[in-house]
Design an enzyme around this catalytic site. Structure first.
Site, PDB file in Angstrom:
ATOM      1  N   CYS A 143     -47.582 -10.100 -21.631  1.00 31.77           N
ATOM      2  CA  CYS A 143     -48.496 -10.655 -23.137  1.00 31.77           C
ATOM      3  C   CYS A 143     -49.285 -10.168 -23.633  1.00 31.77           C
ATOM      4  O   CYS A 143     -49.662 -10.102 -24.983  1.00 31.77           O
ATOM      5  CB  CYS A 143     -49.505 -11.590 -21.665  1.00 31.77           C
ATOM      6  SG  CYS A 143     -50.314 -10.968 -20.632  1.00 31.77           S
ATOM      7  N   CYS A 154     -55.953 -12.548 -20.654  1.00 31.20           N
ATOM      8  CA  CYS A 154     -56.182 -12.399 -22.533  1.00 31.20           C
ATOM      9  C   CYS A 154     -56.310 -14.116 -22.273  1.00 31.20           C
ATOM     10  O   CYS A 154     -56.223 -14.758 -23.824  1.00 31.20           O
ATOM     11  CB  CYS A 154     -54.744 -12.092 -23.120  1.00 31.20           C
ATOM     12  SG  CYS A 154     -52.963 -12.665 -21.804  1.00 31.20           S
ATOM     13  N   GLY A 396      -7.754 -35.443 -37.360  1.00 26.66           N
ATOM     14  CA  GLY A 396      -7.383 -35.762 -35.373  1.00 26.66           C
ATOM     15  C   GLY A 396      -7.575 -37.003 -35.501  1.00 26.66           C
ATOM     16  O   GLY A 396      -7.832 -37.932 -36.228  1.00 26.66           O
ATOM     17  N   GLY A 399      -9.986 -38.652 -37.737  1.00 24.90           N
ATOM     18  CA  GLY A 399      -9.344 -38.815 -38.775  1.00 24.90           C
ATOM     19  C   GLY A 399      -9.803 -37.953 -39.802  1.00 24.90           C
ATOM     20  O   GLY A 399      -9.891 -36.183 -38.725  1.00 24.90           O
ATOM     21  N   VAL A 401     -11.836 -34.646 -41.394  1.00 21.64           N
ATOM     22  CA  VAL A 401     -13.028 -33.244 -41.252  1.00 21.64           C
ATOM     23  C   VAL A 401     -12.792 -32.187 -42.637  1.00 21.64           C
ATOM     24  O   VAL A 401     -11.497 -31.782 -43.217  1.00 21.64           O
ATOM     25  CB  VAL A 401     -13.270 -32.416 -40.355  1.00 21.64           C
ATOM     26  CG1 VAL A 401     -14.500 -32.245 -40.073  1.00 21.64           C
ATOM     27  CG2 VAL A 401     -12.716 -33.308 -38.995  1.00 21.64           C
ATOM     28  N   ASP A 508     -12.933 -34.247 -23.330  1.00 21.37           N
ATOM     29  CA  ASP A 508     -11.357 -33.894 -23.459  1.00 21.37           C
ATOM     30  C   ASP A 508     -11.738 -32.372 -23.930  1.00 21.37           C
ATOM     31  O   ASP A 508     -11.448 -31.812 -24.721  1.00 21.37           O
ATOM     32  CB  ASP A 508     -11.207 -34.649 -25.268  1.00 21.37           C
ATOM     33  CG  ASP A 508      -9.946 -34.548 -26.369  1.00 21.37           C
ATOM     34  OD1 ASP A 508      -9.393 -33.512 -25.066  1.00 21.37           O
ATOM     35  OD2 ASP A 508     -10.470 -35.070 -26.961  1.00 21.37           O
TER      36      ASP A 508
END
Length: 648
Positions: A143, A154, A396, A399, A401, A508
């Site tokens: 640390c 600390c 696809g 719609g 891309v 999917d």
């Protein structure tokens, strides 16, 4: 195993325990244990079924002096068990001073364990004021880097005496976050402890270092300059932290762009690429095509590092060297040239090849910064007018891309949803949550444009497009590189293991729904989107619509989706990868595919595919879902296969 009266048991459950290294040469390891907290002891048992559990150790509670949340000082590879962990520590005194580092499996688990142990130890008279939030590594504290074993802690301990303990759930949630200050059941970080002495120094704040440049666009955000330090003011949110720069400017920054200074390690160096695989490092270095270009990466052997070096002598190729350590802890590539640290070793070989194929000269520059969880702090709704739409990337069932620019500077992909293809209101609600899903192997959802029609879904841009097209485009070169194909499968499996842990079902999963970016990074896309489909290209079965050739028997027969149905689809995806994009079941009609699957007939082994890899596919295609492995187990299996058939 000791048998306890249940009335004496305050809490019990599984946690991962780090070895305490009571002997100087004990190896560090992490093991899953069953813990039982009683009024007198914290006891841990081996990870067996209840009737066979044996006690492995116990801590006497009256000897406990510290119970605090700890730093994330480990990696998933070090732990050896998949998943995110929530560390805390129990410091105690026996014949010496020891610290038990424990990793809870859920954030609420950590809260409940800390509160329960604190309440059981509330009357201890040896409670301490300061502690070390990360372990001693044999040479120094991880640390604060102090090299004195007995150095005072600390970080200030929390004020958790009985009158500060509360049952308020909202406060307990705050306890579970990784605060820069003290973490207490009361939920107030950094409040001075009731036990604090006047002569004690003020607790140091959490300081982070920027790993990448970041340009703030939204008001309330703060720009980052690579390698500069920032003080963390608030880190209660996982993905966006409020920080202050050296000039006093305050704002939110993406947390995956910075690293805590105390834990920075090799990440501050351009040449360190973390968990990049052998195959991707070779691809990256060959793309640079510069003599002496190199990277250092985590080895497939846990805890070790590998130097990957590009040379053109006698012909262009990449050589891989394990970075080793001698008995004195010094690092070397050749035993004649040892250095006390890896950076010093790299610096030495920049001036002297010292037995390497070439002197180290450069490392790949301008490596891409990771995607942020949303385009800005707490932003998921995106204004249409802020998007500049560019060329079409594909189309696809939802719609078109297109590539886009958000506010003229950030590359994005924009799905322009055909009206009537999805249940829009439900998806918009889900999108608020999905922007917070973040993993190296998931395409980041930035947000949605929902105020106008059509709806736009805005995601991270992946320059090489769909995995399916990528496989088909590069079939000639990829078909002979089984290692790179296996690496693609492992990356997808890592992304799916993350979704599985969060109980997200893809529905999917297929090569067409994975994307390829720079440095051969492969990411899963469109996770969860299938739930909102109203009409698409897939054949209906039992009143529901889904991709037949990727569907297991329980989906075909009963429309039962689960992570195990995703596992079946993942096996088909692996087949797609190792055939470089062939259509599963060839030209068979959907009805013929259904008949084959129900009879237990599976896809044949792809040409040239390792038997060990095909065996993994077969496990994914177990007829009963309960006989299929989880993605976590699949990932570990594939990594082992990779180690077995490929040289690191």
């Amino acid at each position: 195993m000791s048998i306890f009266n249940t009335s004496l048991v305050l809490k019990q459950g599984y946690m991962v325990k780090r070895s305490q290294n009571k002997k100087l040469y004990t190896l560090v390891n992490f093991k899953k244990r069953w813990f039982v907290l009683t009024r007198k002891y914290l006891i841990y048992y081996d990870d067996e079924n209840e009737s066979k559990r044996r006690e492995k150790g116990r801590v006497e509670l009256e000897r406990v002096h510290t119970i605090e949340a700890a730093n994330t000082f480990f990696t998933t590879e070090e732990v050896g068990i998949e998943g995110e962990y929530f560390p805390f520590l129990v410091g105690y005194h026996a014949d010496d001073d020891y610290t038990l580092f424990l990793l809870a499996l859920q954030p609420l688990d950590r809260i409940e364990w800390i509160v329960a142990i604190r309440e059981a130890c509330a009357n201890n008279i040896i409670l301490r004021y300061y502690f070390h939030p990360a372990p001693w590594n044999g040479r120094k504290w991880n640390c604060c880097k102090s090299s004195t074993k007995l150095a005072e802690g600390c970080r200030e301990c929390g004020n958790w005496l009985p009158n500060s303990v509360t049952d308020d759930n909202s406060n307990k949630e705050e306890l579970g976050s990784t605060q820069s200050g003290t973490i207490m059941p009361g939920g107030t970080p950094g409040t001075p402890s009731a036990r604090q002495k006047d002569n004690k120094p003020v607790q140091r704040s959490k300081v982070v270092v920027a790993l990448y440049n970041y340009k703030a666009i939204e008001s309330g955000d703060l720009s980052l300059e690579k390698n500069q330090e920032y003080e963390v003011l608030e880190d209660s949110q996982e993905h966006w932290w409020k920080v202050k720069d050296s000039k006093g400017n305050v704002g939110f920054i993406p947390s995956n762009y910075v690293k805590e200074k105390e834990l920075l390690g090799l990440q501050q160096y351009e040449w360190y690429v973390n968990d990049m695989s052998r195959q991707r490092s070779e691809s990256l270095l060959k793309q640079e095509d510069k003599e002496g270009c190199f990277v250092v990466r985590n080895s497939s052997t846990k805890g070790l590092y590998t130097l990957s070096l590009y040379t053109k002598v006698p012909h262009p190729h990449v050589k891989h060297y394990h970075i080793k350590q001698n008995s004195r802890g010094e690092f070397f590539l050749s035993e004649k040239h040892c250095c006390v640290s890896i950076p010093e070793l790299i610096n030495y070989h920049k001036h002297n090849s010292g037995g390497l194929a070439s002197r180290l000269k450069t490392s790949p520059c301008d490596r891409p910064a990771p995607a942020t969880a949303g385009l800005s702090h707490d932003k998921w709704e995106i204004d249409h007018s802020e998007l500049m739409l560019l060329e079409e990337l594909g189309s696809g069932q939802f719609g078109v891309v297109r590539r886009g620019k958000w506010r003229g500077s950030i590359d994005v992909a924009v799905k322009m949803m055909k009206e009537g293809t999805m249940s829009e209101d439900d998806f918009i609600e889900e999108a608020k949550v999905m922007t917070k899903l973040q993993h190296t192997n998931l395409v980041q959802l930035y947000g949605v444009c929902s105020k106008n029609r059509p709806i736009f879904i805005v995601t991270e841009y992946m320059r090489h497009g769909s995995l399916l097209n990528h496989l088909r485009r590069h079939e000639q070169s990829l078909s002979s590189n089984q290692g790179l194909l296996l690496d693609m499968c492992i990356q997808i499996c890592k992304g799916m293991a993350y979704l599985e842990r969060l109980n997200y079902i893809h529905r999917d999963l297929a090569a067409r729904n994975c994307l390829v970016g720079t440095e051969n990074v492969v990411k899963v896309a469109d996770f969860g989107l299938a739930r909102y489909v109203l009409d698409d290209q897939y054949t209906s079965s039992g009143g529901s619509k889904f991709p037949i050739k990727w569907a297991p028997p329980e989906v075909l027969n009963y429309t039962r989706f689960s992570s195990k149905s995703d596992v079946w689809a993942y096996g088909v995806l692996m087949w797609e990868v190792f055939t470089c994009g062939k259509m599963p079941y060839g030209r068979l009609k959907n009805s013929e595919v259904v008949d084959r699957v129900q009879k237990g007939l599976i896809l044949e082994k792809p040409k040239g595919c390792y038997k060990e890899v095909y065996d993994v596919m077969r496990k994914c295609w177990a007829h009963l879902p309960e006989n299929r492995p989880s993605f976590r187990i699949l990932k570990d299996t594939l990594l082992n296969v990779s180690q077995g058939i490929l040289v690191d």
